[in-house]
Design an enzyme around this catalytic site. Structure first.
Site, mmCIF file in Angstrom:
data_model
loop_
_atom_site.group_PDB
_atom_site.id
_atom_site.type_symbol
_atom_site.label_atom_id
_atom_site.label_comp_id
_atom_site.label_asym_id
_atom_site.label_seq_id
_atom_site.Cartn_x
_atom_site.Cartn_y
_atom_site.Cartn_z
ATOM 1 N N GLU A 147 0.690 -1.361 0.057
ATOM 2 C CA GLU A 147 0.004 -0.092 -0.221
ATOM 3 C C GLU A 147 0.834 1.282 0.159
ATOM 4 O OE1 GLU A 147 -3.404 0.613 -0.087
ATOM 5 O OE2 GLU A 147 -2.735 2.657 -0.562
ATOM 6 N N VAL A 150 2.351 3.804 -3.274
ATOM 7 C CA VAL A 150 1.958 4.851 -3.966
ATOM 8 C C VAL A 150 1.185 5.771 -3.076
ATOM 9 C CG1 VAL A 150 0.249 5.319 -5.923
ATOM 10 C CG2 VAL A 150 1.598 3.311 -6.158
ATOM 11 N N GLY A 204 11.803 16.488 4.006
ATOM 12 C CA GLY A 204 11.773 14.895 3.834
ATOM 13 C C GLY A 204 10.907 14.434 2.956
ATOM 14 N N GLU A 207 13.265 12.083 -2.499
ATOM 15 C CA GLU A 207 14.248 10.761 -2.368
ATOM 16 C C GLU A 207 15.542 11.297 -1.968
ATOM 17 O OE1 GLU A 207 12.635 7.629 -3.161
ATOM 18 O OE2 GLU A 207 11.203 8.920 -2.954
ATOM 19 N N ASP A 218 10.282 9.008 -9.888
ATOM 20 C CA ASP A 218 9.779 8.427 -8.835
ATOM 21 C C ASP A 218 8.145 8.128 -9.502
ATOM 22 O OD1 ASP A 218 9.064 8.111 -5.794
ATOM 23 O OD2 ASP A 218 7.872 9.577 -6.470
ATOM 24 N N LYS A 222 5.849 4.850 -9.673
ATOM 25 C CA LYS A 222 4.354 4.485 -8.994
ATOM 26 C C LYS A 222 3.219 4.268 -10.290
ATOM 27 C CE LYS A 222 5.483 7.640 -5.277
ATOM 28 N NZ LYS A 222 5.747 9.098 -4.823
HETATM 29 N N1 HSE Z 1 9.902 11.314 -3.132
HETATM 30 C C1 HSE Z 1 8.400 10.840 -2.757
HETATM 31 C C2 HSE Z 1 7.521 12.152 -3.368
HETATM 32 C C3 HSE Z 1 8.371 10.269 -1.582
HETATM 33 O O1 HSE Z 1 8.143 13.211 -3.128
HETATM 34 O O2 HSE Z 1 6.307 11.870 -3.433
HETATM 35 C C4 HSE Z 1 7.141 9.378 -1.443
HETATM 36 O O3 HSE Z 1 7.145 8.191 -2.513
#
Ligand code: HSE
Length: 337
Positions: A147, A150, A204, A207, A218, A222
């Site tokens: 889960e 995504v 935070g 990545e 990224d 997804k």
């Molecule tokens: N680096 C990703 C984002 C983290 O900014 O959505 C979550 O997958």
């Protein structure tokens, strides 16, 4: 049966789920009859702690702040922890690598081969080897639940698999990367690109290597997961066309604003008469569009279905507690099944 948990990776997500489990132990027991012990934690930086009868969570969190586990220390790496511990479920939360999927793919295989469930927020195994992982888990009579890969704990995959079962999902459109959405929002507020990216890293969202965010990789991971899991396709990550936001300037954003539009990094999957295509690309969408109001690190996704029309879900796409919750959601899913 009490879940015995092994946490592999004790960074943001690992500490997030540990904090949630500690805080909610009583509530999880009384509301869901869910009982657990964290028996092992293995992290590249902090080492490995193991107690087959359960570790003390506040001590683990305190040790993580100091940079090293100091109690119940065991001379095991992550693979040994997975294979040798008495865990029944492994929570795989090591860093995502969308090129090789490692070391997470090896972690998943080791768990399945020793009959342990995998719950993971790591996009590597899900984006690069979903079918293999699912089949191996099935062969060994355990689960592979993803889960958190995504939109973190915002229930996208479980929504498609659970409440929407019976609907055919004909298309998916969404904003699936928090970092780029945050950058585009801040640029609209007048911040420049580099300052906005730096802030997204500090918060935070980004990545470890933010190139994966800003170039769209990224989001492409997804989209690959959604295409394979929700639409039942057999897509490799390179089957998804991909363009990031690095070409979008402050002038483009200002121009769009004057036209009552907004740039968004849109992830999309289409099924046209059985032919499935998937893409990630910046799009200029009208301010009135349902996806235009997802600002900052917020993600949003619309499922176009045959029986229910469009269903849009908006929520967090990243974060310590939010991704930690995705792990809890899948733990409860295993327990309740
Ligand atoms: N680096 C990703 C984002 C983290 O900014 O959505 C979550 O997958």
């Amino acid at each position: 049966m009490k879940h015995r948990l092994a946490l592999v990776g004790f960074g943001t997500v690992g500490q997030g789920i540990a904090e949630i489990l500690e805080k909610k132990r009583g509530e999880l027991k009384s509301a869901y009859d869910y009982d657990f012990d964290i028996v092992a934690v293995s992290d590249l930086r902090f080492g490995t702690a193991y107690n087959p009868d359960g570790l003390n969570i506040p001590s683990l969190l305190g040790d993580a702040k100091k940079g090293k586990f100091t109690q119940n220390v065991k001379d095991w790496n992550a693979l040994q922890t997975i294979k040798e511990s008495n865990a029944t479920v492994v929570c795989e939360m090591s860093f995502t690598d969308l090129k090789t999927g490692e070391p997470a793919i090896s972690h998943c295989k080791a768990a399945f081969e020793t009959k342990k469930h995998i719950v993971t927020s790591n996009k590597g195994p899900a984006a690069l080897a979903y079918r293999d992982m699912k089949e191996l888990a099935k062969k060994h009579g355990v689960k592979f639940l993803i889960e958190g890969t995504v939109m973190s704990g915002t229930p996208v995959l479980n929504l498609a698999d659970g409440p929407l079962a019976g609907c055919t999902i004909k298309g998916i459109r969404g904003i699936l990367n928090g970092t780029t959405n945050y950058i585009l929002t801040q640029m609209e507020n007048g911040m420049d690109y580099s300052a906005a990216l730096k802030k997204a890293q500090e918060l935070g969202y980004a990545e470890a290597d933010p190139t994966g965010d800003v170039e769209g990789y990224d989001a492409r991971g997804k989209v690959t997961i959604l295409t394979n899991v929700v639409m039942g396709a057999k897509f490799a990550i390179n089957d998804v066309t991909c363009k990031g936001i690095t070409g979008i300037t402050s002038a483009d954003i200002e121009k769009a604003k004057k036209e009552n539009h907004r740039w968004k990094l849109i992830s999309s999957v289409k099924n046209e008469n059985g032919k499935i295509t998937a893409s990630v690309a910046p799009e200029k969408i009208p301010m009135t569009h349902p996806l235009a109001s997802a600002m900052g690190a917020t993600n949003a996704l619309t499922f176009s279905t045959d029986l229910m029309g469009d269903i849009t879900i908006v929520g967090a796409g990243a974060g310590r507690t939010e991704t930690g919750f995705s792990i809890l959601a899948d733990l409860l899913k295993i327990y309740r099944s």
